[in-house]
Design a protein around this motif. Structure first.
Motif, PDB file in Angstrom:
ATOM      1  N   ALA A 173       8.333  22.571 -16.549  1.00  0.00           N
ATOM      2  CA  ALA A 173       8.347  24.031 -16.601  1.00  0.00           C
ATOM      3  C   ALA A 173       6.965  24.591 -16.281  1.00  0.00           C
ATOM      4  O   ALA A 173       6.832  25.605 -15.591  1.00  0.00           O
ATOM      5  CB  ALA A 173       8.807  24.500 -17.988  1.00  0.00           C
ATOM      6  N   VAL A 174       5.920  23.922 -16.764  1.00  0.00           N
ATOM      7  CA  VAL A 174       4.562  24.387 -16.485  1.00  0.00           C
ATOM      8  C   VAL A 174       4.254  24.246 -14.989  1.00  0.00           C
ATOM      9  O   VAL A 174       3.652  25.140 -14.384  1.00  0.00           O
ATOM     10  CB  VAL A 174       3.523  23.618 -17.340  1.00  0.00           C
ATOM     11  CG1 VAL A 174       2.107  23.987 -16.931  1.00  0.00           C
ATOM     12  CG2 VAL A 174       3.735  23.917 -18.810  1.00  0.00           C
ATOM     13  N   VAL A 175       4.688  23.157 -14.401  1.00  0.00           N
ATOM     14  CA  VAL A 175       4.486  22.979 -12.954  1.00  0.00           C
ATOM     15  C   VAL A 175       5.181  24.110 -12.192  1.00  0.00           C
ATOM     16  O   VAL A 175       4.611  24.709 -11.270  1.00  0.00           O
ATOM     17  CB  VAL A 175       5.017  21.601 -12.490  1.00  0.00           C
ATOM     18  CG1 VAL A 175       5.009  21.498 -10.969  1.00  0.00           C
ATOM     19  CG2 VAL A 175       4.178  20.488 -13.096  1.00  0.00           C
ATOM     20  N   ALA A 176       6.422  24.423 -12.606  1.00  0.00           N
ATOM     21  CA  ALA A 176       7.172  25.492 -11.944  1.00  0.00           C
ATOM     22  C   ALA A 176       6.479  26.839 -12.140  1.00  0.00           C
ATOM     23  O   ALA A 176       6.356  27.639 -11.206  1.00  0.00           O
ATOM     24  CB  ALA A 176       8.602  25.547 -12.490  1.00  0.00           C
ATOM     25  N   ALA A 177       5.993  27.081 -13.366  1.00  0.00           N
ATOM     26  CA  ALA A 177       5.334  28.359 -13.653  1.00  0.00           C
ATOM     27  C   ALA A 177       4.037  28.481 -12.850  1.00  0.00           C
ATOM     28  O   ALA A 177       3.701  29.548 -12.334  1.00  0.00           O
ATOM     29  CB  ALA A 177       5.038  28.470 -15.148  1.00  0.00           C
ATOM     30  N   ARG A 178       3.310  27.390 -12.715  1.00  0.00           N
ATOM     31  CA  ARG A 178       2.066  27.413 -11.942  1.00  0.00           C
ATOM     32  C   ARG A 178       2.377  27.709 -10.478  1.00  0.00           C
ATOM     33  O   ARG A 178       1.684  28.490  -9.832  1.00  0.00           O
ATOM     34  CB  ARG A 178       1.352  26.067 -12.102  1.00  0.00           C
ATOM     35  CG  ARG A 178       0.085  25.884 -11.309  1.00  0.00           C
ATOM     36  CD  ARG A 178      -0.996  26.881 -11.648  1.00  0.00           C
ATOM     37  NE  ARG A 178      -1.398  26.839 -13.044  1.00  0.00           N
ATOM     38  CZ  ARG A 178      -2.233  27.734 -13.596  1.00  0.00           C
ATOM     39  NH1 ARG A 178      -2.756  28.709 -12.884  1.00  0.00           N
ATOM     40  NH2 ARG A 178      -2.523  27.652 -14.869  1.00  0.00           N
ATOM     41  N   SER A 210      -2.424  17.386 -18.554  1.00  0.00           N
ATOM     42  CA  SER A 210      -3.546  17.956 -17.829  1.00  0.00           C
ATOM     43  C   SER A 210      -2.997  18.810 -16.690  1.00  0.00           C
ATOM     44  O   SER A 210      -1.792  18.907 -16.512  1.00  0.00           O
ATOM     45  CB  SER A 210      -4.416  16.821 -17.303  1.00  0.00           C
ATOM     46  OG  SER A 210      -5.642  17.314 -16.855  1.00  0.00           O
ATOM     47  N   GLY A 211      -3.870  19.454 -15.937  1.00  0.00           N
ATOM     48  CA  GLY A 211      -3.387  20.313 -14.864  1.00  0.00           C
ATOM     49  C   GLY A 211      -4.121  20.068 -13.569  1.00  0.00           C
ATOM     50  O   GLY A 211      -5.182  19.451 -13.565  1.00  0.00           O
ATOM     51  N   PRO A 212      -3.565  20.557 -12.454  1.00  0.00           N
ATOM     52  CA  PRO A 212      -4.180  20.302 -11.144  1.00  0.00           C
ATOM     53  C   PRO A 212      -5.575  20.903 -11.002  1.00  0.00           C
ATOM     54  O   PRO A 212      -6.315  20.520 -10.107  1.00  0.00           O
ATOM     55  CB  PRO A 212      -3.193  20.924 -10.148  1.00  0.00           C
ATOM     56  CG  PRO A 212      -2.293  21.787 -10.949  1.00  0.00           C
ATOM     57  CD  PRO A 212      -2.300  21.258 -12.348  1.00  0.00           C
ATOM     58  N   ARG A 269       0.840  -1.201   0.000  1.00  0.00           N
ATOM     59  CA  ARG A 269       0.000   0.000   0.000  1.00  0.00           C
ATOM     60  C   ARG A 269       0.873   1.248   0.000  1.00  0.00           C
ATOM     61  O   ARG A 269       2.013   1.217   0.449  1.00  0.00           O
ATOM     62  CB  ARG A 269      -0.855   0.046   1.284  1.00  0.00           C
ATOM     63  CG  ARG A 269      -1.869  -1.063   1.417  1.00  0.00           C
ATOM     64  CD  ARG A 269      -3.117  -0.782   0.623  1.00  0.00           C
ATOM     65  NE  ARG A 269      -4.050  -1.886   0.767  1.00  0.00           N
ATOM     66  CZ  ARG A 269      -4.881  -2.017   1.801  1.00  0.00           C
ATOM     67  NH1 ARG A 269      -4.901  -1.108   2.758  1.00  0.00           N
ATOM     68  NH2 ARG A 269      -5.685  -3.047   1.870  1.00  0.00           N
ATOM     69  N   PHE A 270       0.275   2.332  -0.489  1.00  0.00           N
ATOM     70  CA  PHE A 270       0.883   3.651  -0.344  1.00  0.00           C
ATOM     71  C   PHE A 270       0.048   4.446   0.648  1.00  0.00           C
ATOM     72  O   PHE A 270      -1.166   4.580   0.452  1.00  0.00           O
ATOM     73  CB  PHE A 270       0.885   4.413  -1.672  1.00  0.00           C
ATOM     74  CG  PHE A 270       1.800   3.851  -2.713  1.00  0.00           C
ATOM     75  CD1 PHE A 270       3.178   3.980  -2.584  1.00  0.00           C
ATOM     76  CD2 PHE A 270       1.296   3.200  -3.819  1.00  0.00           C
ATOM     77  CE1 PHE A 270       4.014   3.468  -3.544  1.00  0.00           C
ATOM     78  CE2 PHE A 270       2.131   2.684  -4.793  1.00  0.00           C
ATOM     79  CZ  PHE A 270       3.504   2.822  -4.652  1.00  0.00           C
ATOM     80  N   GLY A 271       0.675   4.985   1.683  1.00  0.00           N
ATOM     81  CA  GLY A 271      -0.025   5.917   2.554  1.00  0.00           C
ATOM     82  C   GLY A 271       0.233   7.313   2.021  1.00  0.00           C
ATOM     83  O   GLY A 271       1.352   7.808   2.086  1.00  0.00           O
ATOM     84  N   ALA A 272      -0.790   7.905   1.423  1.00  0.00           N
ATOM     85  CA  ALA A 272      -0.574   9.201   0.773  1.00  0.00           C
ATOM     86  C   ALA A 272      -1.910   9.826   0.461  1.00  0.00           C
ATOM     87  O   ALA A 272      -2.942   9.172   0.518  1.00  0.00           O
ATOM     88  CB  ALA A 272       0.217   9.008  -0.517  1.00  0.00           C
ATOM     89  N   SER A 273      -1.888  11.095   0.138  1.00  0.00           N
ATOM     90  CA  SER A 273      -3.094  11.710  -0.383  1.00  0.00           C
ATOM     91  C   SER A 273      -2.775  12.443  -1.682  1.00  0.00           C
ATOM     92  O   SER A 273      -3.461  12.295  -2.687  1.00  0.00           O
ATOM     93  CB  SER A 273      -3.703  12.649   0.648  1.00  0.00           C
ATOM     94  OG  SER A 273      -2.710  13.456   1.232  1.00  0.00           O
ATOM     95  N   GLY A 274      -1.687  13.212  -1.673  1.00  0.00           N
ATOM     96  CA  GLY A 274      -1.365  14.030  -2.841  1.00  0.00           C
ATOM     97  C   GLY A 274      -1.029  13.216  -4.079  1.00  0.00           C
ATOM     98  O   GLY A 274      -1.332  13.631  -5.195  1.00  0.00           O
ATOM     99  N   VAL A 275      -0.441  12.042  -3.884  1.00  0.00           N
ATOM    100  CA  VAL A 275       0.037  11.279  -5.047  1.00  0.00           C
ATOM    101  C   VAL A 275      -1.115  10.849  -5.952  1.00  0.00           C
ATOM    102  O   VAL A 275      -0.938  10.701  -7.164  1.00  0.00           O
ATOM    103  CB  VAL A 275       0.873  10.057  -4.593  1.00  0.00           C
ATOM    104  CG1 VAL A 275      -0.008   8.968  -4.024  1.00  0.00           C
ATOM    105  CG2 VAL A 275       1.699   9.506  -5.742  1.00  0.00           C
ATOM    106  N   VAL A 276      -2.317  10.716  -5.385  1.00  0.00           N
ATOM    107  CA  VAL A 276      -3.441  10.276  -6.209  1.00  0.00           C
ATOM    108  C   VAL A 276      -3.704  11.275  -7.331  1.00  0.00           C
ATOM    109  O   VAL A 276      -3.922  10.891  -8.480  1.00  0.00           O
ATOM    110  CB  VAL A 276      -4.709  10.080  -5.351  1.00  0.00           C
ATOM    111  CG1 VAL A 276      -5.899   9.753  -6.230  1.00  0.00           C
ATOM    112  CG2 VAL A 276      -4.486   8.970  -4.350  1.00  0.00           C
ATOM    113  N   ASN A 277      -3.662  12.565  -6.986  1.00  0.00           N
ATOM    114  CA  ASN A 277      -3.910  13.565  -8.025  1.00  0.00           C
ATOM    115  C   ASN A 277      -2.875  13.472  -9.133  1.00  0.00           C
ATOM    116  O   ASN A 277      -3.209  13.579 -10.315  1.00  0.00           O
ATOM    117  CB  ASN A 277      -3.900  14.973  -7.424  1.00  0.00           C
ATOM    118  CG  ASN A 277      -5.250  15.339  -6.839  1.00  0.00           C
ATOM    119  OD1 ASN A 277      -6.225  14.611  -7.012  1.00  0.00           O
ATOM    120  ND2 ASN A 277      -5.312  16.458  -6.153  1.00  0.00           N
ATOM    121  N   ASP A 278      -1.609  13.280  -8.761  1.00  0.00           N
ATOM    122  CA  ASP A 278      -0.587  13.191  -9.801  1.00  0.00           C
ATOM    123  C   ASP A 278      -0.782  11.931 -10.642  1.00  0.00           C
ATOM    124  O   ASP A 278      -0.610  11.956 -11.858  1.00  0.00           O
ATOM    125  CB  ASP A 278       0.816  13.226  -9.186  1.00  0.00           C
ATOM    126  CG  ASP A 278       1.863  13.576 -10.230  1.00  0.00           C
ATOM    127  OD1 ASP A 278       1.745  14.664 -10.829  1.00  0.00           O
ATOM    128  OD2 ASP A 278       2.771  12.764 -10.488  1.00  0.00           O
TER     129      ASP A 278
END
Lengths: 327, 300
Positions: free
Chosen positions: B51-56, A319-321, A296-305
């Protein structure tokens, strides 16, 4: 030795200890066994971890590993400011991480504080997503055994499928292995059918040798998982530390045929990190550990990535955050 | 004993650091006589993604700074470029084979261009915003806001001025930039990045990639986290595809026409305001004028 009711744990764990040649569970016997473990070569383990992390994973393999990594995540929120609404939101995300892309797998579990277990259990009921709860005076572990057991029962009675306990690092570092051992055994009993993850908090253990000893201590006391960190201490999970823990479960498997699970937690933020861990699982433990039941991974942020990378793989552009949920 | 000159490695500029390309690729830059001038990093699409991550991540701080402060920082860029004048002149002379006087004139024009845009930062809201006359009992104000992360393909018409002329208006408006420098002049572009790195511009506000624009720009044009696109350096026949990719995520696109005789837009001409306006959004605020007009309906 009489079954289950003994203070030293279930027959399974006792049989395991016998198979490993651990004579007793007092400090002297534990010290003989744990201090007799071969020392870790820090340069070697770091070099191997670094070298394996550079392995290039592309195309179909990468797509498969992204999905596997998502399905291995314990989606975690352990904040003082957690509200029932936030926990329900997290559960929705665990069940369906990316509404807009069909076929995105669910995460393995949600991980919350014991008082939020009931909320989470209701939210994920019938979905296959498990509820994990930290317990035993998380994250410091500085309390009496009674409080730790009460904390554990609170979580289990509220419906937790898995319990994440912390070991008493103070006792461990003072060489009082028996206290740590007895606490793990007692908490395992209090867990009942729930799987027990034993958090070693490797960031406070200082050396790889300590990590190896703590891993074996937790495994022989009956922990179902060994977990690196609480996520509240830096450094949290690192690749070399995870290598040492994966070696421990692999060695246990080779020696006794008993398979146990590993969970690195904290500090895993990107898809690249996650894939480096999966490569380590494959190479150090073995392919049979590449399963949400065993890693398992204990994480929250990694899911978005992972979701962003998954979209990049399926949509053909980055895509973007802003396109995935904040928590 | 003869001294061995230390050759400089020209790297990328991402998030305030100077890393090599993630891909490990480089390309050779030759001067006009054909001899090797430098090895430059050949950026990959993953460098563009980083670069986009850094710019954001640099956006909140830069867009949130006061316009006055942004102006001061940009003025500092002019100061630092002035002090690197001799280096840049030498690089331009070597890479383009022009006379020193011509190279000096370009650097002077670039410094002046920076000062020009430094002066713009605190005047944008007055010039492009203000109170709107509306028929109704409301105050209505418009205020310009930064668009966000802007990807810039710098023109190769000359080494420095097109780069400065494209990046500075993006910064003046409070945006952050991912710049793909002209492939022919990475040495000048990276030297300009060094100027930025030493002049109080926060990390991530400008991110500079060197390499093949045709390889990198499609990834930036389709990127979901890029808000604006400056296609000045892209040949006319490649622009349509990029604009189409940008339309998927509704980006602002600035695509100045080529000069009537063909070729690149004239970057030495007076800058005007088109580039400033290209990456500004307009926020309009309506507010009731108050109880007087509502109750009495009196002439307001």
């Amino acid at each position: 030795m009489s079954p289950t009711s003994t203070p030293t744990g279930s027959t399974d764990a006792a049989a395991l200890r016998a198979a490993m040649g651990l004579g007793g569970t007092d400090n002297a016997a534990l010290r003989t066994f744990l201090d007799g473990l071969p020392a870790v070569d820090p340069v070697g383990v770091e070099a191997r971890a670094t070298q394996l992390a550079t392995r290039s994973i592309k195309k179909d393999t990468k797509r498969a590993l992204i999905d596997l990594a998502i399905s291995m995540v314990d989606l975690t929120t352990l904040e003082g400011a957690d509200t029932p609404g936030k926990v329900r939101n997290l559960c929705r995300k665990a069940v369906q991480p990316d509404r807009e892309v069909a076929g995105t797998p669910s995460t393995a579990a949600v991980c919350v504080y014991p008082d939020m277990v009931a909320v989470a259990a209701e939210a994920v009921a019938g979905t296959g997503v498990k509820v994990a709860s930290v317990a035993t005076a998380f994250p410091a572990g500085r309390s009496s055994l009674e409080v730790k057991l009460a904390d554990t029962r609170l979580a289990v009675e509220a419906g937790a499928d898995e319990v994440d306990m912390v070991i008493d690092r103070g006792a461990f570092l003072a060489g009082d292995y028996a206290t740590v051992f007895e606490q793990v055994v007692a908490v395992k009993e209090a867990c009942g059918d729930a799987r027990l993850k034993v958090i070693l908090e490797t960031g406070e253990l200082a050396t790889y040798d300590h990590v190896r000893r703590a891993s074996w201590l937790a495994l022989l006391a009956g922990g179902d998982f060994i977990k690196t960190s609480t996520g509240k201490i830096a450094p949290a999970a690192t690749l070399p530390v995870t290598h040492v823990m994966l070696q421990a479960v692999r060695d246990l498997f080779d020696l006794t045929g008993v398979q146990r699970a590993v969970k690195p937690a904290g500090g895993i933020r990107t898809t690249k990190d996650a894939i480096a861990y999966l490569v380590a699982v494959h190479e150090v433990a073995g392919p049979q550990w590449l399963d949400p039941h065993w890693f398992r991974f204990g994480a929250s942020g990694v899911v978005n990535d992972l979701l962003l990378q998954r979209r990049t793989q399926t949509q053909g552009h980055y895509s973007g955050p802003r396109y995935v949920s904040v928590d | 004993m003869a001294r061995l000159a230390v050759a400089k490695t020209y790297k990328l500029y991402l998030g305030g650091a100077f890393p090599r390309s993630e891909s490990g690729r480089t390309y050779q830059v030759h001067d006009t006589k054909g001899s090797l001038m430098a090895n430059a990093a050949l950026a990959s699409r993953k460098d563009a993604r980083n670069a986009v991550v850094a710019a954001r991540s640099g956006l909140a701080k830069w867009a949130g700074a006061t316009p006055y402060n942004r102006g001061q920082v940009l003025y500092r860029v002019a100061e630092m470029l002035e002090s690197r004048r001799a280096d840049v002149v030498e690089l331009i002379v070597r890479s383009r084979g022009v006379k020193a006087a011509e190279a000096r004139a370009e650097v002077d024009a670039a410094v002046d261009r920076i000062v020009h845009y430094a002066g713009w930062t605190d005047k944008l809201s007055a010039v492009f915003g203000g109170a709107n006359a509306v028929s109704g009992p409301y105050f209505s104000y418009s205020a310009p806001e930064p668009t966000g992360v802007v990807a810039v393909a710098a023109s190769s018409a000359s080494p420095l001025l097109p780069l400065v002329g494209a990046v500075l208006p993006v910064l003046a408006g409070g945006n952050t930039a991912v710049v793909v420098a002209s492939q022919a002049d990475p040495t000048v572009a990276v030297t300009f990045a060094e100027v930025l790195a030493t002049s109080d511009v926060p990390a991530g506000v400008v991110n500079l990639l060197t390499g093949d624009q045709a390889e990198i720009m499609p990834w930036l044009a389709s990127h979901g986290d890029v808000n604006g696109l400056d296609l000045t350096g892209v040949p006319a026949d490649q622009r349509v595809a990029l604009e189409r990719a940008a339309a998927d995520t509704v980006k602002r696109v600035y695509s100045p026409r080529a000069r009537s005789g063909g070729g690149e837009p004239d970057v030495t001409a007076a800058p005007g305001t088109a580039r400033l306006r290209a990456f500004l959004e307009t926020k309009t605020v309506w507010h009731p004028v108050g109880a007087v007009s509502l109750a009495g309906g009196s002439a307001y």
